[in-house]
Design a protein around this motif. Sequence first.
Motif, PDB file in Angstrom:
ATOM      1  N   PHE A  88      95.433 -33.245 -51.923  1.00 19.84           N
ATOM      2  CA  PHE A  88      95.068 -32.432 -50.767  1.00 19.84           C
ATOM      3  C   PHE A  88      95.576 -30.999 -50.816  1.00 19.84           C
ATOM      4  N   GLY A  89      96.564 -30.712 -51.672  1.00 16.62           N
ATOM      5  CA  GLY A  89      97.212 -29.404 -51.680  1.00 16.62           C
ATOM      6  C   GLY A  89      96.248 -28.272 -51.933  1.00 16.62           C
ATOM      7  N   GLY A  90      96.622 -27.124 -51.478  1.00 14.35           N
ATOM      8  CA  GLY A  90      95.770 -25.953 -51.648  1.00 14.35           C
ATOM      9  C   GLY A  90      95.741 -25.150 -50.373  1.00 14.35           C
ATOM     10  N   GLU A  91      94.544 -24.646 -50.043  1.00 15.25           N
ATOM     11  CA  GLU A  91      94.473 -23.754 -48.888  1.00 15.25           C
ATOM     12  C   GLU A  91      94.587 -24.462 -47.546  1.00 15.25           C
ATOM     13  N   ASN A  92      94.384 -25.804 -47.496  1.00 13.25           N
ATOM     14  CA  ASN A  92      94.427 -26.509 -46.212  1.00 13.25           C
ATOM     15  C   ASN A  92      95.684 -27.349 -45.996  1.00 13.25           C
ATOM     16  N   PHE A  93      96.505 -27.536 -47.022  1.00  8.53           N
ATOM     17  CA  PHE A  93      97.631 -28.470 -46.917  1.00  8.53           C
ATOM     18  C   PHE A  93      98.808 -27.985 -47.748  1.00  8.53           C
ATOM     19  N   GLU A  94     100.012 -28.089 -47.172  1.00 13.16           N
ATOM     20  CA  GLU A  94     101.230 -27.722 -47.888  1.00 13.16           C
ATOM     21  C   GLU A  94     102.326 -28.723 -47.569  1.00 13.16           C
ATOM     22  N   ILE A  95     103.148 -29.005 -48.555  1.00 11.82           N
ATOM     23  CA  ILE A  95     104.355 -29.807 -48.361  1.00 11.82           C
ATOM     24  C   ILE A  95     105.542 -28.887 -48.600  1.00 11.82           C
ATOM     25  N   LEU A  96     106.482 -28.914 -47.678  1.00 13.46           N
ATOM     26  CA  LEU A  96     107.749 -28.210 -47.851  1.00 13.46           C
ATOM     27  C   LEU A  96     108.843 -29.266 -47.726  1.00 13.46           C
ATOM     28  N   ALA A  97     109.580 -29.493 -48.818  1.00 13.86           N
ATOM     29  CA  ALA A  97     110.632 -30.512 -48.847  1.00 13.86           C
ATOM     30  C   ALA A  97     111.986 -29.828 -48.764  1.00 13.86           C
ATOM     31  N   VAL A  98     112.703 -30.080 -47.671  1.00  8.59           N
ATOM     32  CA  VAL A  98     113.975 -29.416 -47.392  1.00  8.59           C
ATOM     33  C   VAL A  98     115.127 -30.343 -47.776  1.00  8.59           C
ATOM     34  N   TYR A  99     115.932 -29.891 -48.720  1.00  6.84           N
ATOM     35  CA  TYR A  99     117.057 -30.691 -49.226  1.00  6.84           C
ATOM     36  C   TYR A  99     118.264 -30.574 -48.301  1.00  6.84           C
ATOM     37  N   LEU A 100     118.856 -31.729 -47.963  1.00 10.48           N
ATOM     38  CA  LEU A 100     119.987 -31.776 -47.042  1.00 10.48           C
ATOM     39  C   LEU A 100     121.293 -32.199 -47.705  1.00 10.48           C
ATOM     40  N   GLY A 101     121.258 -32.444 -48.994  1.00 14.47           N
ATOM     41  CA  GLY A 101     122.461 -32.923 -49.674  1.00 14.47           C
ATOM     42  C   GLY A 101     123.400 -31.812 -50.094  1.00 14.47           C
ATOM     43  N   ASP A 102     124.467 -32.222 -50.782  1.00  9.03           N
ATOM     44  CA  ASP A 102     125.501 -31.282 -51.215  1.00  9.03           C
ATOM     45  C   ASP A 102     125.421 -30.916 -52.696  1.00  9.03           C
ATOM     46  N   SER A 103     124.708 -31.702 -53.464  1.00 13.20           N
ATOM     47  CA  SER A 103     124.645 -31.487 -54.901  1.00 13.20           C
ATOM     48  C   SER A 103     123.824 -30.240 -55.231  1.00 13.20           C
ATOM     49  N   LYS A 104     124.337 -29.428 -56.116  1.00 13.69           N
ATOM     50  CA  LYS A 104     123.604 -28.235 -56.557  1.00 13.69           C
ATOM     51  C   LYS A 104     122.507 -28.601 -57.562  1.00 13.69           C
ATOM     52  N   SER A 105     122.696 -29.709 -58.281  1.00 11.00           N
ATOM     53  CA  SER A 105     121.749 -30.077 -59.339  1.00 11.00           C
ATOM     54  C   SER A 105     120.675 -31.070 -58.888  1.00 11.00           C
ATOM     55  N   ALA A 106     120.889 -31.778 -57.792  1.00 13.62           N
ATOM     56  CA  ALA A 106     119.956 -32.841 -57.373  1.00 13.62           C
ATOM     57  C   ALA A 106     118.523 -32.366 -57.141  1.00 13.62           C
ATOM     58  N   PRO A 107     118.302 -31.237 -56.452  1.00 11.80           N
ATOM     59  CA  PRO A 107     116.906 -30.831 -56.258  1.00 11.80           C
ATOM     60  C   PRO A 107     116.149 -30.616 -57.576  1.00 11.80           C
ATOM     61  N   GLN A 108     116.796 -29.987 -58.544  1.00  6.32           N
ATOM     62  CA  GLN A 108     116.131 -29.772 -59.836  1.00  6.32           C
ATOM     63  C   GLN A 108     115.914 -31.104 -60.553  1.00  6.32           C
ATOM     64  N   GLU A 109     116.872 -32.019 -60.449  1.00  2.00           N
ATOM     65  CA  GLU A 109     116.717 -33.348 -61.056  1.00  2.00           C
ATOM     66  C   GLU A 109     115.539 -34.095 -60.439  1.00  2.00           C
ATOM     67  N   PHE A 110     115.396 -34.035 -59.112  1.00  2.00           N
ATOM     68  CA  PHE A 110     114.248 -34.666 -58.446  1.00  2.00           C
ATOM     69  C   PHE A 110     112.953 -34.028 -58.936  1.00  2.00           C
ATOM     70  N   LYS A 111     112.930 -32.709 -59.002  1.00  2.00           N
ATOM     71  CA  LYS A 111     111.727 -31.999 -59.456  1.00  2.00           C
ATOM     72  C   LYS A 111     111.333 -32.463 -60.856  1.00  2.00           C
ATOM     73  N   ASP A 112     112.320 -32.560 -61.732  1.00  2.00           N
ATOM     74  CA  ASP A 112     112.049 -32.972 -63.110  1.00  2.00           C
ATOM     75  C   ASP A 112     111.696 -34.462 -63.210  1.00  2.00           C
ATOM     76  N   ASN A 113     112.476 -35.311 -62.536  1.00  2.36           N
ATOM     77  CA  ASN A 113     112.266 -36.765 -62.624  1.00  2.36           C
ATOM     78  C   ASN A 113     110.937 -37.214 -62.030  1.00  2.36           C
ATOM     79  N   TYR A 114     110.507 -36.561 -60.966  1.00  2.00           N
ATOM     80  CA  TYR A 114     109.285 -36.979 -60.277  1.00  2.00           C
ATOM     81  C   TYR A 114     108.116 -36.038 -60.528  1.00  2.00           C
ATOM     82  N   ASP A 115     108.289 -35.076 -61.434  1.00  2.00           N
ATOM     83  CA  ASP A 115     107.238 -34.117 -61.796  1.00  2.00           C
ATOM     84  C   ASP A 115     106.650 -33.463 -60.543  1.00  2.00           C
ATOM     85  N   ILE A 116     107.532 -32.929 -59.701  1.00  2.00           N
ATOM     86  CA  ILE A 116     107.146 -32.368 -58.405  1.00  2.00           C
ATOM     87  C   ILE A 116     106.567 -30.968 -58.577  1.00  2.00           C
TER      88      ILE A 116
END
Length: 173
Positions: A88-116
Amino acid sequence: MKRIMKLRMQSIRWFFPVVMTLLLGACGEQKAPKQGEMAPNFELTGLDGKPYSLKEQKGKLVLLNFWKDNCDVCKKEFPLMEEYYREFGGENFEILAVYLGDSKSAPQEFKDNYDITFPLLKEGKDVAFGQYKIRATPTNYLITPEGKVIRKVVGFVDAQQIKAILYNIKMNQ
């Protein structure tokens, strides 16, 4: 006499938090946005270094996702959200995922592990706990193209919900 003093102390322990709660509420403490209300704007930085704000998403249905790296449901939800984004992504739909944890590396690990491919926003605790009053993860807000809250969902948002809302948006344009 000891019993009376003990009862007084118990009363004070009960009374003080109740009074403080009432006073804070009377001072205009912000509440979580409800269905039909405008979603609070924010600006956070993405992993890509770009600033992202809710108001810049005007004209799109937004799935605003609050997550933590130690949340098992979040780990199950991320691959599904990526599927939604690719479909659905594109001009009509957007996902914004806001990280609430303390780890500096976790967001990048999620991006890489789940091909985000959707934006992962970091350092979002103030937005989550202050403006959106998040108490559990994942918590998702579906927000109209005009910026109003459609629904708050604690847990998964399924594809049918997104499809139905996108269909209604297209029909009303």
